[in-house]
Design an enzyme around this catalytic site. Structure first.
Site, PDB file in Angstrom:
ATOM      1  N   VAL A  46      -2.100  -5.400  -0.550  1.00 34.76           N
ATOM      2  CA  VAL A  46      -1.304  -5.386  -1.779  1.00 34.76           C
ATOM      3  C   VAL A  46      -2.220  -5.502  -3.000  1.00 34.76           C
ATOM      4  O   VAL A  46      -1.991  -4.852  -4.025  1.00 34.76           O
ATOM      5  CB  VAL A  46      -0.248  -6.521  -1.779  1.00 34.76           C
ATOM      6  CG1 VAL A  46       0.502  -6.569  -3.106  1.00 34.76           C
ATOM      7  CG2 VAL A  46       0.733  -6.334  -0.626  1.00 34.76           C
ATOM      8  N   CYS A  47      -3.276  -6.298  -2.878  1.00 31.93           N
ATOM      9  CA  CYS A  47      -4.174  -6.565  -4.017  1.00 31.93           C
ATOM     10  C   CYS A  47      -4.701  -5.297  -4.688  1.00 31.93           C
ATOM     11  O   CYS A  47      -4.625  -5.181  -5.914  1.00 31.93           O
ATOM     12  CB  CYS A  47      -5.320  -7.473  -3.587  1.00 31.93           C
ATOM     13  SG  CYS A  47      -4.771  -9.075  -2.945  1.00 31.93           S
ATOM     14  N   PRO A  48      -5.222  -4.309  -3.936  1.00 30.94           N
ATOM     15  CA  PRO A  48      -5.737  -3.123  -4.631  1.00 30.94           C
ATOM     16  C   PRO A  48      -4.649  -2.326  -5.340  1.00 30.94           C
ATOM     17  O   PRO A  48      -4.917  -1.708  -6.373  1.00 30.94           O
ATOM     18  CB  PRO A  48      -6.410  -2.309  -3.523  1.00 30.94           C
ATOM     19  CG  PRO A  48      -5.845  -2.810  -2.252  1.00 30.94           C
ATOM     20  CD  PRO A  48      -5.474  -4.242  -2.496  1.00 30.94           C
ATOM     21  N   LEU A  51      -4.180  -4.290  -8.680  1.00 26.67           N
ATOM     22  CA  LEU A  51      -5.343  -4.144  -9.561  1.00 26.67           C
ATOM     23  C   LEU A  51      -5.450  -2.721 -10.087  1.00 26.67           C
ATOM     24  O   LEU A  51      -5.796  -2.503 -11.249  1.00 26.67           O
ATOM     25  CB  LEU A  51      -6.613  -4.550  -8.820  1.00 26.67           C
ATOM     26  CG  LEU A  51      -6.690  -6.031  -8.427  1.00 26.67           C
ATOM     27  CD1 LEU A  51      -7.861  -6.270  -7.485  1.00 26.67           C
ATOM     28  CD2 LEU A  51      -6.776  -6.924  -9.633  1.00 26.67           C
TER      29      LEU A  51
END
EC number: 1.11.1.26
Length: 187
Positions: A46-48, A51
């Site tokens: 999920v993080c990329p 970002l």
């Protein structure tokens, strides 16, 4: 305890930004709106997407006078490796702060102590270093940079127009409210 309307604590961390390692401190945020965008870890799922979404809105954030700092408990070296290996992360032009000791993450009361990871959280900080908005989501729920922009615009509007507030779903150019005795029970 809520951190809303509290001043950010002093910090000093290394970051990766525009192909260089830099030092970032609370002094870098003075006189500017700032977003601290915490996420659990590099090289995840999920993080990329989050970002990358912020990177896609970075130009608009800059036009609003907002500096963005993404933060995880990875090192700045890991951020560079991720930036070099991921097409999505390669778009990032804002500072990617490494917080391997967790000190900055703890300053924002955002550490999962049992895992040594930051929670997925966003903090909007005004030019005086005061936290104006916080969003925290569970690990599997990504955030939306469009809504972050809306919240920043609302925070900036309220800061520039004392006595006015922005109602739910407020967007730039729409009507605001001026709380008063006359409004009680009429909304």
């Amino acid at each position: 305890m809520s951190l809303i309307n509290t001043k950010i604590k002093p910090f000093k961390n290394q970051a990766f930004k525009n192909g260089e390692f830099i030092e970032v401190t609370e002094k870098d945020t003075e006189g500017r709106w700032s977003v601290f965008f915490f996420y659990p870890a590099d090289f995840t799922f999920v993080c990329p997407t989050e970002l990358g979404d912020v990177a896609d809105h970075y130009e608009e954030l800059q036009k609003l006078g907002v500096d963005v700092y993404s933060v995880s408990t990875d090192t700045h070296f890991t951020h560079k490796a991720w930036h070099s290996s991921s097409e999505t992360i390669a778009k990032i032009k804002y500072a990617m702060i490494g917080d391997p000791t967790g000190a900055l993450t703890r300053n924002f009361d955002n550490m999962r102590e049992d895992e040594g990871l930051a929670d997925r959280a966003t903090f909007v900080v005004d030019p005086q270093g005061i936290i104006q908005a916080i969003e925290v989501t569970a690990e599997g729920i990504g955030r939306d940079a469009s809504d972050l922009l809306r919240k920043i615009k609302a925070a900036q509007y309220v800061a520039a127009h004392p006595g006015e507030v922005c109602p739910a779903k407020w967007k730039e150019g729409e009507a605001t409210l001026a709380p008063s005795l006359d409004l009680v029970g009429k909304i």
